[in-house]
Design a protein around this motif. Structure first.
Motif, PDB file in Angstrom:
ATOM      1  N   ARG A 193       2.676   3.174   7.976  1.00  0.00           N
ATOM      2  CA  ARG A 193       1.225   3.351   7.931  1.00  0.00           C
ATOM      3  C   ARG A 193       0.508   2.392   8.872  1.00  0.00           C
ATOM      4  O   ARG A 193      -0.295   2.800   9.709  1.00  0.00           O
ATOM      5  CB  ARG A 193       0.725   3.128   6.505  1.00  0.00           C
ATOM      6  N   LYS A 194       0.794   1.128   8.742  1.00  0.00           N
ATOM      7  CA  LYS A 194       0.075   0.138   9.537  1.00  0.00           C
ATOM      8  C   LYS A 194       0.429   0.207  11.016  1.00  0.00           C
ATOM      9  O   LYS A 194      -0.480   0.133  11.863  1.00  0.00           O
ATOM     10  CB  LYS A 194       0.332  -1.260   8.971  1.00  0.00           C
ATOM     11  N   SER A 236       6.130   5.021   4.078  1.00  0.00           N
ATOM     12  CA  SER A 236       4.856   4.308   3.947  1.00  0.00           C
ATOM     13  C   SER A 236       4.824   3.034   4.782  1.00  0.00           C
ATOM     14  O   SER A 236       3.740   2.498   5.055  1.00  0.00           O
ATOM     15  CB  SER A 236       4.595   3.964   2.474  1.00  0.00           C
ATOM     16  N   LEU A 247      -1.392   3.150  12.322  1.00  0.00           N
ATOM     17  CA  LEU A 247      -2.831   2.886  12.344  1.00  0.00           C
ATOM     18  C   LEU A 247      -3.202   1.965  13.502  1.00  0.00           C
ATOM     19  O   LEU A 247      -4.223   2.176  14.183  1.00  0.00           O
ATOM     20  CB  LEU A 247      -3.247   2.247  11.010  1.00  0.00           C
ATOM     21  N   ASP A 274      -5.519  -2.050   5.788  1.00  0.00           N
ATOM     22  CA  ASP A 274      -5.299  -1.196   4.627  1.00  0.00           C
ATOM     23  C   ASP A 274      -6.256  -0.013   4.674  1.00  0.00           C
ATOM     24  O   ASP A 274      -7.419  -0.138   5.092  1.00  0.00           O
ATOM     25  CB  ASP A 274      -5.514  -1.977   3.335  1.00  0.00           C
ATOM     26  N   ILE A 275      -5.782   1.134   4.200  1.00  0.00           N
ATOM     27  CA  ILE A 275      -6.601   2.342   4.164  1.00  0.00           C
ATOM     28  C   ILE A 275      -7.113   2.580   2.749  1.00  0.00           C
ATOM     29  O   ILE A 275      -8.319   2.587   2.496  1.00  0.00           O
ATOM     30  CB  ILE A 275      -5.803   3.556   4.667  1.00  0.00           C
ATOM     31  N   GLU A 335       0.848  -1.190   0.000  1.00  0.00           N
ATOM     32  CA  GLU A 335       0.000   0.000   0.000  1.00  0.00           C
ATOM     33  C   GLU A 335       0.884   1.242   0.000  1.00  0.00           C
ATOM     34  O   GLU A 335       1.819   1.362   0.783  1.00  0.00           O
ATOM     35  CB  GLU A 335      -0.908  -0.004   1.227  1.00  0.00           C
ATOM     36  N   GLY A 336       0.583   2.150  -0.899  1.00  0.00           N
ATOM     37  CA  GLY A 336       1.401   3.348  -1.053  1.00  0.00           C
ATOM     38  C   GLY A 336       2.324   3.295  -2.247  1.00  0.00           C
ATOM     39  O   GLY A 336       2.984   4.296  -2.553  1.00  0.00           O
TER      40      GLY A 336
END
Length: 677
Positions: free
Chosen positions: A496-497, A493, A500, A461-462, A424-425
């Motif tokens: 991110r997780k 990136s 989150l 995931d966003i 992702e990203g």
């Protein structure tokens, strides 16, 4: 297959083709055994030959193929046809010479439509000392013939091969051609029992199909075994063990046709993968996960009748000889966490072994694969990220390099889907597909590779992970080459997780705190609300009483500590010990007032109804007696030291007090524990 178009004598070529089909060498009912063919086949071959000639003559009217027009000849053709597996593999070495005055920059290849439709892989290279090893560009062309119905040219498919440099007049070159065909071998009979061997039919041309005249040619056909039911002959023809040799043939005319038919035994694995979905997921945390979903069937002669497993086990070489029990997959050398399962669960009948060059997985389905039988299973494994992902020196993008086709070399795929899920990203995705995977446009044979872009959502995931989807049909082992996916991915990136997850946990605890402290009651005059508030007040008052009592017990221990210090120092510690008692007694008076107010609060809060006030008063009484005994003990010992009594006499004076003090300490501790409950 043929090369180019000689524009000199189309009518003569037609005559040669007609003589080959209907003349004395191939007429129905001829006494020569190797010329004996079915009339229907003759008509079909004549139609194909006529279409080929029609297409050849059409090149005069097409400007795109003008560079291939010239007086080219095949000085020698060495053709080898491998029929030992379920594939038809063609290897041709063609030595060509330009006898015309003009240069030739393109050479035309030709295939009957039946073979062109089943062409899975094709590569053309320049052999000899002039060859650089690189495949030449090949493109499909549709020549037209001036003054003739274009529909007649539909029997043959033409391909134009672009030469790296024009072939000058009087020059020569050598072409190396390799083709792989699927579904060209016809099981005959189409259905067999468990005890029958598998026989297949192969149709071709004794001569190398070429639109150029050929001076010398020879064809060698390799079979699975020496077991041959029948085969056509075009003298000179020789058979030795599992090989049939046709030729040498000399001065063969363009598009010469002599039908070849071989009926032989083939017990190779006819493993066909009807559908394969390969999912590759790139994780920035250190691995690439690969999952492959297979649907495989036996594409040989279909099984008829019953199946006896006992017979199959006792006579493995004779019973079910056309079936296969296991497949071998070649995985990357550092594959780990390998699994093999189906809808039921894990399949234990597998074997994994490897070395520094490869990892081999032996797969055995739950049942033998007889003709027409189908099975579905899943294979998965992981690869270290450093083995698959590198950084491009040109633009700094990350480059994922993975094999494209199936790891089963003795099977082919009818419909292949490759899904590459990037982190992702990821941005600026670019798939790089080698020419060997492209169809007619790229020279690889089979269908073109279709490329799609989609999004996959997974845990935490966003925006979702970008997915590159590649699709191709008719995939063989030669297509198992490396393809690449280039993309940009910022290191930030990767956070991110984790961020989150941390935010989600923090939000959860924050919500719990708000919920515990918020009052969601609609009516504050309802009996349930009043009862809950009273219960909260009682609990709060009991907790405060308990805290005060514990602090008073702590004062008792403080007095006991001062007495131990007095015992150690003797008369010298009397003044210090007396000084300790005064503040303790003051503190006890203050806490007694606090306890009285808390008891009054309990009574007003409804504590009497649940019997708490009586319990609390009982504890207070015991604790008060405990403090009284502790002070009495302290006074008695200090006076004993002031009067200079012997230690034994002092112990006798406080012995009864100490016994009562110990009993009270135990009772108070038990009552406090009961209050907690």
């Amino acid at each position: 297959m043929g090369y180019g178009v000689e524009m000199g004598r189309p009518p003569a070529v037609v005559a040669v083709a007609m003589e080959a089909v209907f003349g004395s060498r191939g007429r129905c009912g001829s006494s020569s055994h190797h010329r004996r063919v079915f009339c229907s086949a003759n008509v079909l071959l004549f139609a194909l030959a006529l279409c080929a000639v029609t297409a050849a003559a059409a090149a005069t009217a097409v400007g795109d193929t003008s560079s291939a027009v010239g007086k080219l000849i095949n000085t020698r053709i060495d053709r080898r046809i491998d029929l030992s597996t379920q594939f038809v593999k063609l290897y041709v070495t063609a030595k060509m010479e330009n006898e015309g005055s003009a240069e030739v920059s393109e050479i035309l290849l030709a295939l009957p439509n039946q073979q062109a439709e089943r062409l899975a892989y094709r590569t053309v290279k320049i052999g000899g000392n002039d060859g650089g090893g690189a495949a030449l560009p090949v493109s499909a062309v549709v020549p037209a013939i001036s003054g003739v119905d274009p529909a007649l040219s539909k029997g043959i498919t033409f391909f134009a091969v672009s030469l790296p440099s024009p072939l000058k007049s009087g020059g020569s070159l050598t072409l190396e051609i390799h083709c792989v065909f699927t579904r060209l071998l016809e099981p005959y009979p189409a259905e067999i029992s468990q005890q029958d061997p598998q026989l297949v039919l192969y149709h071709d041309n004794h001569y190398f199909l070429s639109v150029y005249p050929t001076k010398t040619q020879v064809t060698k056909v390799s079979l699975f075994s020496p077991g041959v039911e029948s085969y056509t002959k075009e003298e000179p023809t020789r058979k030795r063990d599992n090989e049939i040799t046709y030729g040498f043939y000399h001065n063969t005319q363009p598009l010469a046709i002599s039908p070849m038919r071989i009926h032989y035994e083939n017990l190779a694995k006819f493993a066909v993968i009807s559908n394969l979905v390969r999912e590759m997921e790139v994780s920035p945390w250190g691995s690439v996960t690969v999952k492959e979903d297979y649907v495989i069937y036996n594409g040989g002669a279909k099984h008829k009748g019953t199946f006896s497993r006992l017979d199959y086990q006792l006579r493995p070489g004779a019973s079910g000889a056309a079936s296969f029990r296991r497949l071998f997959a070649t995985l990357p050398p550092r594959a780990f966490d390998v699994y093999y399962r189906d809808e039921i669960g894990n399949i234990s009948s597998s074997l994994l072994r490897g070395d520094s060059k490869k990892t081999e997985l032996e797969v055995e389905p739950r049942f033998p694969m007889l003709g027409g039988w189908k099975v579905a299973f899943t294979i998965g494994y992981k690869l270290p990220l450093e083995d698959c992902v590198s950084v491009s020196k040109e633009d700094g993008r990350r480059v994922l390099t993975m094999p494209f086709g199936t790891p089963f070399e003795d099977a082919y795929v009818e419909d292949l889907t490759v899904e590459v899920a990037l982190p992702e990203g990821a941005a600026d995705m670019e798939p790089v597909v080698p020419a060997a995977l492209q169809g007619a446009a790229g020279g690889g044979g089979g269908g073109d590779v279709s490329v799609f872009l989609s999004v996959k959502h997974a845990m935490l995931d966003i925006t979702g992970r970008p997915v590159i989807v590649l699709k191709k049909t008719n995939v063989v082992a030669e297509h198992n080459v490396a393809f690449q996916v280039k993309y940009n991915f910022a290191a930030i990136s990767m956070l991110r997780k984790p961020l989150l997850l941390i935010s989600a946990v923090g939000a959860f605890f924050l919500a719990c705190m708000v919920y515990a402290r918020a009052d969601f009651t609609i009516s504050k005059s309802s009996p349930a609300y009043v009862a809950r508030k009273q219960r909260e007040e009682v609990i709060d008052a009991v907790q405060k009483v308990r805290a005060v009592l514990k602090s008073r017990v702590g004062l008792t221990r403080y007095l006991e500590a001062s007495l131990k210090e007095l015992t150690r120092k003797g008369e010298e510690g009397v003044a210090e010990c007396k000084a300790v008692r005064a503040p303790v007694e003051e503190k006890l008076k203050e806490t007694a007032k606090s306890i009285k107010s808390l008891v009054d609060r309990l009574e007003s809060s409804g504590g009497r109804s649940i019997g708490l006030v009586a319990k609390v008063k009982d504890i207070i009484a015991k604790e008060k007696e405990l403090q009284t005994q502790a002070v009495q003990k302290h006074v008695a010992m200090v006076e004993g030291y002031e009067r200079k009594l012997a230690p034994r006499e002092i112990d006798q004076r406080v012995e009864k007090i100490q016994q009562r003090l110990t009993a009270l300490m135990t009772e108070v501790r038990d009552l406090l524990q009961a209050l907690d409950e």
